[in-house]
Write a protein that holds these residues in place. Structure first.
Motif, PDB file in Angstrom:
ATOM      1  N   ALA A  65      -4.971 -11.934 -27.015  1.00 53.32           N
ATOM      2  CA  ALA A  65      -3.722 -11.407 -27.562  1.00 53.32           C
ATOM      3  C   ALA A  65      -3.021 -10.464 -26.592  1.00 53.32           C
ATOM      4  CB  ALA A  65      -3.987 -10.688 -28.883  1.00 53.32           C
ATOM      5  N   ASN A  66      -3.740  -9.934 -25.599  1.00 53.12           N
ATOM      6  CA  ASN A  66      -3.131  -9.063 -24.596  1.00 53.12           C
ATOM      7  C   ASN A  66      -2.748  -9.812 -23.329  1.00 53.12           C
ATOM      8  OD1 ASN A  66      -3.243  -6.721 -26.135  1.00 53.12           O
ATOM      9  ND2 ASN A  66      -5.375  -6.352 -25.555  1.00 53.12           N
ATOM     10  N   ASN A  67      -3.152 -11.063 -23.223  1.00 54.48           N
ATOM     11  CA  ASN A  67      -2.842 -11.914 -22.088  1.00 54.48           C
ATOM     12  C   ASN A  67      -1.416 -12.459 -22.241  1.00 54.48           C
ATOM     13  OD1 ASN A  67      -2.768 -13.860 -20.110  1.00 54.48           O
ATOM     14  ND2 ASN A  67      -4.549 -14.988 -20.862  1.00 54.48           N
ATOM     15  N   PRO A  68      -0.601 -12.504 -21.187  1.00 52.52           N
ATOM     16  CA  PRO A  68       0.766 -13.039 -21.321  1.00 52.52           C
ATOM     17  C   PRO A  68       0.813 -14.465 -21.863  1.00 52.52           C
ATOM     18  CG  PRO A  68       0.559 -11.883 -19.249  1.00 52.52           C
ATOM     19  CD  PRO A  68      -0.813 -11.931 -19.848  1.00 52.52           C
ATOM     20  N   PHE A  69      -0.140 -15.308 -21.473  1.00 54.31           N
ATOM     21  CA  PHE A  69      -0.185 -16.674 -22.003  1.00 54.31           C
ATOM     22  C   PHE A  69      -0.473 -16.664 -23.499  1.00 54.31           C
ATOM     23  CE2 PHE A  69      -2.612 -20.565 -22.983  1.00 54.31           C
ATOM     24  CZ  PHE A  69      -1.606 -21.504 -22.735  1.00 54.31           C
ATOM     25  N   GLY A  70      -1.402 -15.820 -23.923  1.00 52.50           N
ATOM     26  CA  GLY A  70      -1.716 -15.705 -25.348  1.00 52.50           C
ATOM     27  C   GLY A  70      -0.536 -15.175 -26.149  1.00 52.50           C
ATOM     28  N   ILE A  71       0.157 -14.200 -25.586  1.00 49.40           N
ATOM     29  CA  ILE A  71       1.347 -13.662 -26.261  1.00 49.40           C
ATOM     30  C   ILE A  71       2.411 -14.740 -26.383  1.00 49.40           C
ATOM     31  CG2 ILE A  71       3.237 -11.992 -26.042  1.00 49.40           C
ATOM     32  CD1 ILE A  71       1.217 -10.076 -24.756  1.00 49.40           C
ATOM     33  N   PHE A  72       2.562 -15.555 -25.331  1.00 53.94           N
ATOM     34  CA  PHE A  72       3.542 -16.645 -25.371  1.00 53.94           C
ATOM     35  C   PHE A  72       3.184 -17.663 -26.456  1.00 53.94           C
ATOM     36  CE2 PHE A  72       5.046 -20.817 -23.900  1.00 53.94           C
ATOM     37  CZ  PHE A  72       6.409 -20.561 -23.884  1.00 53.94           C
ATOM     38  N   ILE A  73       1.906 -17.988 -26.585  1.00 45.87           N
ATOM     39  CA  ILE A  73       1.467 -18.925 -27.627  1.00 45.87           C
ATOM     40  C   ILE A  73       1.756 -18.336 -29.007  1.00 45.87           C
ATOM     41  CG2 ILE A  73      -0.563 -20.038 -28.672  1.00 45.87           C
ATOM     42  CD1 ILE A  73       0.308 -21.356 -26.082  1.00 45.87           C
ATOM     43  N   LEU A  74       1.420 -17.088 -29.213  1.00 46.80           N
ATOM     44  CA  LEU A  74       1.681 -16.445 -30.506  1.00 46.80           C
ATOM     45  C   LEU A  74       3.175 -16.352 -30.793  1.00 46.80           C
ATOM     46  CD1 LEU A  74      -0.999 -13.602 -30.403  1.00 46.80           C
ATOM     47  CD2 LEU A  74      -1.097 -15.755 -31.673  1.00 46.80           C
ATOM     48  N   TRP A  75       3.983 -16.072 -29.762  1.00 50.42           N
ATOM     49  CA  TRP A  75       5.438 -16.025 -29.925  1.00 50.42           C
ATOM     50  C   TRP A  75       5.976 -17.400 -30.315  1.00 50.42           C
ATOM     51  CZ3 TRP A  75       9.199 -18.470 -26.871  1.00 50.42           C
ATOM     52  CH2 TRP A  75      10.513 -18.118 -27.196  1.00 50.42           C
ATOM     53  N   GLY A  76       5.435 -18.449 -29.697  1.00 52.68           N
ATOM     54  CA  GLY A  76       5.865 -19.801 -30.039  1.00 52.68           C
ATOM     55  C   GLY A  76       5.538 -20.154 -31.481  1.00 52.68           C
ATOM     56  N   ILE A  77       4.370 -19.762 -31.941  1.00 52.23           N
ATOM     57  CA  ILE A  77       3.989 -20.026 -33.328  1.00 52.23           C
ATOM     58  C   ILE A  77       4.890 -19.242 -34.283  1.00 52.23           C
ATOM     59  CG2 ILE A  77       2.134 -19.725 -35.034  1.00 52.23           C
ATOM     60  CD1 ILE A  77       0.150 -20.298 -32.738  1.00 52.23           C
ATOM     61  N   LEU A  78       5.157 -17.978 -33.966  1.00 56.09           N
ATOM     62  CA  LEU A  78       6.042 -17.180 -34.816  1.00 56.09           C
ATOM     63  C   LEU A  78       7.472 -17.723 -34.819  1.00 56.09           C
ATOM     64  CD1 LEU A  78       4.892 -13.506 -34.131  1.00 56.09           C
ATOM     65  CD2 LEU A  78       4.650 -14.827 -36.238  1.00 56.09           C
ATOM     66  N   THR A  79       7.945 -18.207 -33.677  1.00 56.86           N
ATOM     67  CA  THR A  79       9.281 -18.792 -33.618  1.00 56.86           C
ATOM     68  C   THR A  79       9.350 -20.070 -34.439  1.00 56.86           C
ATOM     69  OG1 THR A  79       9.688 -17.818 -31.451  1.00 56.86           O
ATOM     70  CG2 THR A  79      11.049 -19.697 -32.066  1.00 56.86           C
ATOM     71  N   LEU A 119      15.530 -13.887 -35.093  1.00 58.38           N
ATOM     72  CA  LEU A 119      14.132 -13.684 -35.497  1.00 58.38           C
ATOM     73  C   LEU A 119      13.176 -13.928 -34.327  1.00 58.38           C
ATOM     74  CD1 LEU A 119      14.139 -15.319 -39.047  1.00 58.38           C
ATOM     75  CD2 LEU A 119      14.051 -12.876 -38.477  1.00 58.38           C
ATOM     76  N   SER A 120      13.507 -14.885 -33.469  1.00 63.64           N
ATOM     77  CA  SER A 120      12.675 -15.160 -32.299  1.00 63.64           C
ATOM     78  C   SER A 120      12.685 -13.994 -31.325  1.00 63.64           C
ATOM     79  CB  SER A 120      13.162 -16.442 -31.618  1.00 63.64           C
ATOM     80  OG  SER A 120      12.411 -16.698 -30.469  1.00 63.64           O
ATOM     81  N   VAL A 121      13.865 -13.427 -31.119  1.00 60.55           N
ATOM     82  CA  VAL A 121      13.952 -12.250 -30.229  1.00 60.55           C
ATOM     83  C   VAL A 121      13.185 -11.078 -30.826  1.00 60.55           C
ATOM     84  CG1 VAL A 121      15.564 -10.516 -29.320  1.00 60.55           C
ATOM     85  CG2 VAL A 121      16.100 -12.949 -29.120  1.00 60.55           C
ATOM     86  N   LEU A 122      13.333 -10.881 -32.137  1.00 56.39           N
ATOM     87  CA  LEU A 122      12.590  -9.795 -32.790  1.00 56.39           C
ATOM     88  C   LEU A 122      11.072  -9.997 -32.673  1.00 56.39           C
ATOM     89  CD1 LEU A 122      14.754  -9.184 -35.987  1.00 56.39           C
ATOM     90  CD2 LEU A 122      14.556  -7.714 -33.972  1.00 56.39           C
ATOM     91  N   ALA A 123      10.626 -11.235 -32.840  1.00 57.83           N
ATOM     92  CA  ALA A 123       9.199 -11.523 -32.694  1.00 57.83           C
ATOM     93  C   ALA A 123       8.744 -11.257 -31.255  1.00 57.83           C
ATOM     94  CB  ALA A 123       8.901 -12.974 -33.094  1.00 57.83           C
TER      95      ALA A 123
END
Length: 128
Positions: A65-79, A119-123
Motif C-alpha cells: 500500500a506504500n509502494n507507488p505501483f500498489g497505490i496506482f492499483i488501489l487508485w484504479g480500483i477506487l476509480t 471523484l478520481s482526483v479526490l481518490a
C-alpha cells in the motif's frame, strides 16, 4: 442455398474514424468498470487474507500500500468503483423514466464523466 449479398457495400476498417456517442461510451465504460471491479475485489480479498494471516503478511500488505505501483492499483480500483457507482445511479434514474431522450442522455453521460473525474482526483489525493 446461397445468399445474395451486395459485395459493393462500403467497409470501414479504420477504427480511428469511428466516433461513438457519449451514451455509448458511458455504457461501455460501465461494463468495463464492472469487470475491473470483479478482478479488483479478488485483489482486495487476497490482500485482506494476507493482512489477517500474520504480522509479516500485514507488513507485506502495508508495504504494498506504500509502494507507488500498489497505490496506482488501489487508485484504479477506487476509480472503477466511483465510475460504476455514478453510472449505476445514472442507469437507475433512467429506469425511472428520466433522461431517456438523446439530448438529456448525452448530458447525463457527460455529467457522469465529470463527476467520476472529480471523484478520481479526490481518490488520488487521498491515496497519494
Amino acid at each position: 442455398m446461397s445468399l445474395n449479398v451486395n459485395k459493393q457495400r462500403p467497409v470501414n476498417l479504420d477504427l480511428s474514424t469511428i466516433r461513438f456517442p457519449a451514451t455509448a461510451v458511458a455504457s461501455i465504460l460501465h461494463r468495463v468498470s464492472g469487470v475491473i471491479l470483479f478482478f479488483g475485489v479478488g485483489i482486495l480479498l487476497c490482500l485482506l487474507g494476507m493482512a489477517l494471516a500474520s504480522e509479516q503478511g500485514f507488513a507485506d500488505v502495508a508495504g504494498f500500500a506504500n509502494n507507488p505501483f500498489g497505490i496506482f492499483i488501489l487508485w484504479g480500483i477506487l476509480t472503477a468503483l466511483a465510475y460504476h457507482l455514478v453510472g449505476g445511479i445514472r442507469h437507475l434514474i433512467m429506469d425511472m423514466g428520466f433522461w431517456e431522450e438523446l439530448d438529456s442522455g448525452t448530458s447525463s453521460a457527460n455529467v457522469s464523466f465529470a463527476i467520476t473525474a472529480v471523484l478520481s482526483v479526490l481518490a488520488g489525493v487521498w491515496l497519494w
